[in-house]
Scaffold this motif. Structure first.
Motif, short mmCIF file in Angstrom:
data_model
loop_
_atom_site.label_atom_id
_atom_site.label_comp_id
_atom_site.label_asym_id
_atom_site.label_seq_id
_atom_site.Cartn_x
_atom_site.Cartn_y
_atom_site.Cartn_z
N PHE D 101 0.84 -1.21 0.00
CA PHE D 101 0.00 0.00 0.00
C PHE D 101 0.87 1.25 0.00
N GLY D 102 2.11 1.08 0.50
CA GLY D 102 3.06 2.20 0.47
C GLY D 102 3.36 2.58 -0.97
N GLY D 107 2.78 6.26 -0.85
CA GLY D 107 3.99 6.87 -1.40
C GLY D 107 3.69 7.99 -2.38
N PRO D 108 2.88 7.74 -3.40
CA PRO D 108 2.56 8.82 -4.36
C PRO D 108 2.01 10.06 -3.67
N LEU D 111 4.85 11.84 -1.76
CA LEU D 111 5.72 12.55 -2.71
C LEU D 111 5.09 13.88 -3.10
N GLU D 112 3.78 13.93 -3.15
CA GLU D 112 3.10 15.16 -3.58
C GLU D 112 2.89 16.13 -2.42
N PHE D 113 2.56 15.60 -1.25
CA PHE D 113 2.14 16.50 -0.16
C PHE D 113 3.13 16.55 1.02
N GLY D 114 4.08 15.59 1.12
CA GLY D 114 4.98 15.56 2.27
C GLY D 114 6.07 16.62 2.17
N ASN D 115 6.69 16.90 3.31
CA ASN D 115 7.85 17.81 3.25
C ASN D 115 9.11 17.00 2.98
#
Lengths: 378, 404, 378, 404
Positions: D101-102, D107-108, D111-115
């Motif tokens: 599920f990662g 993961g996607p 990659l878009e919203f994480g710092n």
């Protein structure tokens, strides 16, 4: 299998949609009806000829445009949208295919250019009962000196009331019910012994019962090998079924659009009726069925052009799915319009009436479910 | 003079029997052809002269409206006596002397909501079939939302002035008078509706028959252009018409579902399974060759049977004094579905034989099926759409509420 | 035909509803399941006996209460409401009817009091394939010196895992598929050559496959006339089908009530889900089907008591309608409960599982549609 | 070190082919039994030791996440290169090295919203299969109204404190970490939701597997009782979690419908028509004896065929750069209906053979059908109910509005 149109096909599609919208709208059919024309429309036929629609399946060497079934399907869908009464299914699809698949080179030379130009229209005289049943032919063709003598009766021949040439399926061997022993004959409308009873039909397109009494047909008018008519007939019928399914898809789409529009404009209890969830769900289900049917029709059309080996299965799939969809949609079109949908003044009823004719022609959904099951071995 | 009912029911039965024997013309004891149905009113022609005699005799006793009060010309019979009268009439196959929206719908409402003068003025003419009434309810813009009606009724001091349009007015072109819902206040919805009566011969009234998808119909569009109506022809309170309307709708709905959309049997039409056998064919055991269609026909006929049993159950429960609102609420919905399914299956079974409109080349009965098929589409619209019916079941019977 | 209960019938109905609600709720079935009892419930059986439920059809002269089918239908509907696993259908209805309709006076004297008291339970061992097919019996009964020798196998015998006596249908004449030539035998569970394979079934009621290997049955255990078993079997089966339809109606009603309750309490998006029109319409349609089914079941039950000549038609009608309704309702019960309805913890799934067993027993809806069509001559 | 992709695609293909030839163990080129599927994480046992080698080698090149950026350990391949990699893998039947599920969902989104720090911390462990993630979305009270969630997340200065309950958490009992929607503001609905990550080994986390009507399942109930979460584990803004959630749902929905609810074929299960032929029987032409069932099976199989063609059409249109939102929107609804219809028909065709739960006396494949039938009922609930799907079609595709 291709689900995406080429540029040429798209252009043809646009031409056809614009043409039927502008020149052959439902209003036009109503006019033909109210003036007692019974679906016969020489001016319309002339325009179709000018646009080259009669020659879509016919190769260029015989004066057609040779664009294939996917292309013809676009035209059929367009005529389905406005319920146009045209000889295209019987002539551009069935007649042209019968001669292309079964005709000798001489016959192709003789007939195909006339079909492509709109000079000659054809009608397949096959069924003798009130349900589609190709093997059920009992009309007899007896060999005589220089050809055959035909005796029998054909029921509900589409375009039979105005076609120039009949493609008569008759039995040269065996008994009604046998798949073998059929032969196809080209019989001009004015041949001795042919009588035509014009029918006033619920869809205002008209049709005819045919009686053949000692009709003499010369050898040169036999289409394909004697006794082996089914070899030509089955693929021709499948093309017809697929083209008709495309027409039905067009009718379904147009009826759905009419309903969709009404849902967004008609108010009841101070609210647009399209804001009532029960109707929203019905509309969404209809939309789903339309999408599924679209895929079946596209696949079946392109299967013909690709000469795939599952044309029969796809034809039955497309015709049956289109049948279910066109009834679902045209019935709900009347229902959701309420009282106004019940009036002759409104166009909703035209769709419902035509849908039942489309259903009965070339095999009902029940016929094609049976055939689909047979093809799949159960 | 109305008959003075004796207290003893069997004496009453004998007297009825004797009276009918003496007064019901022989030709009125035969099945009634469509064109001999008597609707009364100014335009009534009495194709069969016996019909006139029969109507007059029955009306004289008040027996066209047997349970209505004698003071307005009704029969004044109680429930048991009415039953006896009906039994005796059907015993000799006596025809119904008068078909009338006045008797079935308007009269009962006027008896309940009208003033004394109005009852005296209108009820006797209904009973005698002298005035034929039509119902001015539906409007083109309103649809299921009946209370959304817009036909304007203005108070002009000594009269009302009516402007607007009605639709689906049954036999408006044959009727003498109309009972009509009009808007007397457009700032409120239900509370701005009044119930008014006027002569269809009034200046400014125009009717136009409606052609249906199935062909000609008794329905009309009706237009009102500056129609003047005397003020004593408004029933009940000004702006108090909605409750009269609702009561009337109950009469209408029950008469629509009770009729079961009676398809015009006889005259060449066969049953569904007969058409299927003829056109689809059977195997050596008599089973339909198309197994798929056969299953669907059986499914439908089971539904039909279940429906019939439900109607009987509802009647029996009513007789036993049980609550039947629940059962009754589904009858109209189920009847519409049943009749539509039947016609769809008939058309399917008929194949191309079911595609005729008129003229030669098609079986006469089959052409009636085709028209009946188209007409059946109205069953789920007229008298409350199926969608409205389902709303009613969900809300009134199942107690489900709207969004809060 | 009567649609209104007598006072006695109403009292029985109330007793039965209260009893199953209090003593045999779905929780009880779950308990039987989780403790590995496979639907076998001796305490429950004892209580049913005390209430006289086993003797509802049995005349007083044989120690029953002789209240008839309408009365038994009330008990069946009550047990359907809570999915109670009881021997009532097989014993109080089918077993008692078989002996009443087919038994000699001696057999009645011997068996009926034992059935009425709950001392003996029975199970009909009929079908041999996975679909109901009375004429399809192949199990052989060969005449020997003082009776018959039985050989064959029976599939999915309801209550077969715990019944005391089997009513075995075997062939004394002809071949599988023939309606004639069947004979009914009373075979005690412990007879030599009987072996029982217990089944763990989806509804947690259990069942059994039966094998008969050289099972000797004395003359005195033949029920009715040899070779003419169908004359008893058909009316017995119809009673069973009608009683089962009553049970299914009870299950449908209970599942609907559960859903109805949930529609009125569960909120989504800040609204009671019962306020969404699409769900309102679904509920109204389910209610309609429930009302229609109720009428069919009532009519069929009372037809038996009135010994009408359309019992077979009404039995097929009731069983088929109840089948369609119970699936519609139990499926929507799960769907409208959403995720929680998918969990084993919730009772919705129990209704859906039981519905499929009810459907398969004594003929599916498809079987009864076919039979209904046959009875109506098409 | 991630592979430095060459510009020329055919060179790349050759290199991939060579690398796979050398590095993919022979046993990883055979069909994968259910119990050898690698989900990674702390509890992974690698039943087949080659699975571990294969995962490590692939992860080393970043090819478990071939299109993710190289800087976080991804493959850094472009769309064309990913296609080549997939082609070459399926050419040799190479197994998928890691289910996660990662990889598919979290993961996607990260990659878009994480710092930057979050990506560095979590992404490589996903790629290498070192951390197994689960999704904490649904709650018992929320159902279709996901945003109605109530799991409370309080700001305690140096940490967050989480209390509440999740449900339908797939493999919660197997997972190392959870990505979770929590309520940080209960005065507003969508704007009061945050997206937070924490270790499932944290104190106060408890999981309990859910038994379904079809038997055991990967789903769990998950309880949070005073779970402390470091503040740097909240992704995006506080109260800004809804937009991340929505993006994630898109990934989830597309993966549910793409899988087509893949019924566990093989292992003794037959096709619908085979079961029907065996259990219902056929006539001398091979036609099913029950004509009614036969018609319904054909009807269903036509629907299935139409569905398959629609998926292909949608793919072809996407390839041709056409708008496919319309088609995609109906796929999940139709897939659920299709799979449920199939199982209903299978159970019907099986008759009593389809009524087994466990133990002897029933065909093994048939028992799987029975479980599959029950499991299929979830298809119209999980990942958005069919009712919600129809709402979406009506509103987004057909533009029908709610009551105003």
């Amino acid at each position: 299998m291709s689900f995406v149109l080429t540029e040429d096909q798209e252009m043809l599609r646009d031409t056809a949609i614009n043409f039927t919208r502008d020149e052959l709208p439902v209003k036009h059919l109503r006019g033909l009806r109210d003036s007692g024309k019974n679906g016969v429309d020489p001016e319309g036929r002339q325009k179709l000829a000018e646009l080259g629609f009669f020659g879509v399946l016919i190769p260029e060497e015989y004066d057609g445009v040779g664009m294939g079934m996917v292309a013809l399907g676009q035209v059929m869908e367009a005529q389905g949208r406005t319920l146009a009464s045209t000889p295209l299914l019987q002539t551009a699809c069935i007649g042209a295919s019968a001669i292309l698949l079964g005709g000798s080179e001489a016959q192709k030379q003789e007939w195909l250019p006339k079909i492509a130009s709109g000079e000659v229209t054809t009608a397949l005289a096959l069924d003798e009962g009130s349900h589609h049943n190709p093997a059920g032919v009992a009309t007899e063709a007896e060999r005589d000196g220089q050809g055959y003598t035909l005796n029998g009766a054909k029921k509900y021949v589409q375009d039979g009331h105005h076609a120039d040439v009949f493609i008569v399926v008759a039995r040269t061997f065996g008994e009604a019910g046998d798949k073998h022993g059929l032969t196809l004959f080209l019989v001009p409308r004015d041949a001795n012994g042919v009588s035509v009873q014009t029918l006033n039909t619920v869809d205002s397109h008209g049709a005819a019962h045919l009686t053949l009494e000692d009709v003499h047909v010369p050898e040169s008018h036999v289409l394909g090998a004697p006794d082996k008519g089914m070899d030509i007939l089955e693929p021709v019928l499948d093309r017809g079924r697929i083209a008709l399914a495309a027409e039905m898809l067009g009718s379904s789409r147009a009826a759905f659009e009419m309903t969709h529009e009404y849902l967004q404009t008609r108010k009841q209890f101070g609210q647009l009726i399209g804001s009532f969830q029960a109707l929203q769900h019905r509309a969404a289900k209809m939309f789903t069925d339309l999408e599924l049917t679209t895929s079946c029709v596209s696949a079946a059309l392109s299967a013909v052009d690709e000469q795939r080996n599952d044309i029969a299965e796809l034809a039955s799939l497309a015709k049956a799915m289109a049948g279910e969809t066109v009834h679902l949609v045209s019935n709900d079109t009347v229902q959701l319009h309420g009282g106004i949908g019940m009036t002759d003044e409104h166009e909703a009823g035209f769709y419902m009436k035509r849908a039942r004719v489309q259903e009965a022609l070339l095999g009902s959904a029940s016929f094609h479910r049976d055939r689909f099951a047979q093809i799949n071995g159960y | 003079m109305p008959y003075d009912a004796p207290s003893d029911l069997e004496t009453f039965r004998q007297e009825v029997r004797d009276w009918l024997e003496e007064n019901c013309p022989q030709s009125m004891r035969t099945p009634q052809p469509e064109d001999e149905v008597v609707w009364g009113g100014r335009r009534e022609k009495f194709k069969n002269p016996d019909s006139k005699v029969w109507l007059e005799r029955m009306a004289e006793r008040g027996w066209t409206a047997p349970h209505w009060p004698k003071e307005y010309g009704g029969g004044g019979l109680d429930r048991e006596q009415v039953k006896v009268l009906n039994q005796e009439m059907s015993r000799i196959n006596a025809r119904i002397p008068l078909h009338s929206f006045g008797l079935w719908m308007f009269g009962p409402a006027l008896l309940e909501f009208g003033n004394e003068e109005q009852k005296k003025r209108f009820i006797p003419d209904i009973i005698h079939g002298r005035t034929r009434w039509c119902q001015g309810y539906s409007e083109p813009g309103a649809g299921s939302d009946l209370a959304g009606l817009q036909t304007k009724c203005e108070d002009k001091g000594d009269h009302y002035l009516i402007n607007g349009q009605k639709v689906w007015t049954s036999y408006a072109d044959q009727a003498d008078w109309i009972f009509c819902l009009v808007r007397t206040d457009n700032t409120v919805k239900h509370e701005g509706i009044s119930f008014i009566l006027f002569d269809m011969a009034s200046e400014g009234v125009e009717t136009r028959p409606i052609k249906l998808i199935s062909g000609s119909s008794p329905f009309c569009e009706t237009f009102f252009n500056d129609v003047k109506v005397p003020k004593d022809q408004l029933v009940g309170e000004v702006n108090g018409g909605w409750k009269i309307a609702k009561r009337l709708l109950q009469f209408e709905r029950s008469s629509i579902s009770a009729s079961g959309f009676g398809s015009a049997r006889g005259s060449g039409m066969l049953e569904l399974e007969e058409y299927a056998k003829i056109h689809v064919g059977t195997d050596s055991d008599g089973k339909l060759l198309d197994g798929d269609l056969r299953g669907r026909i059986a499914d439908h006929q089971m539904y039909t049977k279940a429906f019939g049993l439900t109607v009987r159950r509802s009647q029996e429960q009513a007789k036993a004094g049980q609550e039947v609102g629940h059962t009754a609420s589904i009858i109209k919905y189920a009847a519409a579905k049943m009749n539509q399914d039947k016609h769809e299956l008939m058309i399917e079974a008929l194949g191309t034989e079911g595609l005729g409109w008129e003229g030669e080349g098609f079986d006469k009965g089959a052409k009636m099926v085709t028209r009946g098929w188209l007409r059946s589409k109205g069953n789920s619209i007229e008298g409350g759409t199926s969608e409205i019916n389902l709303n009613v079941v969900a809300k009134r019977v199942l107690g489900l509420r709207d969004h809060q």
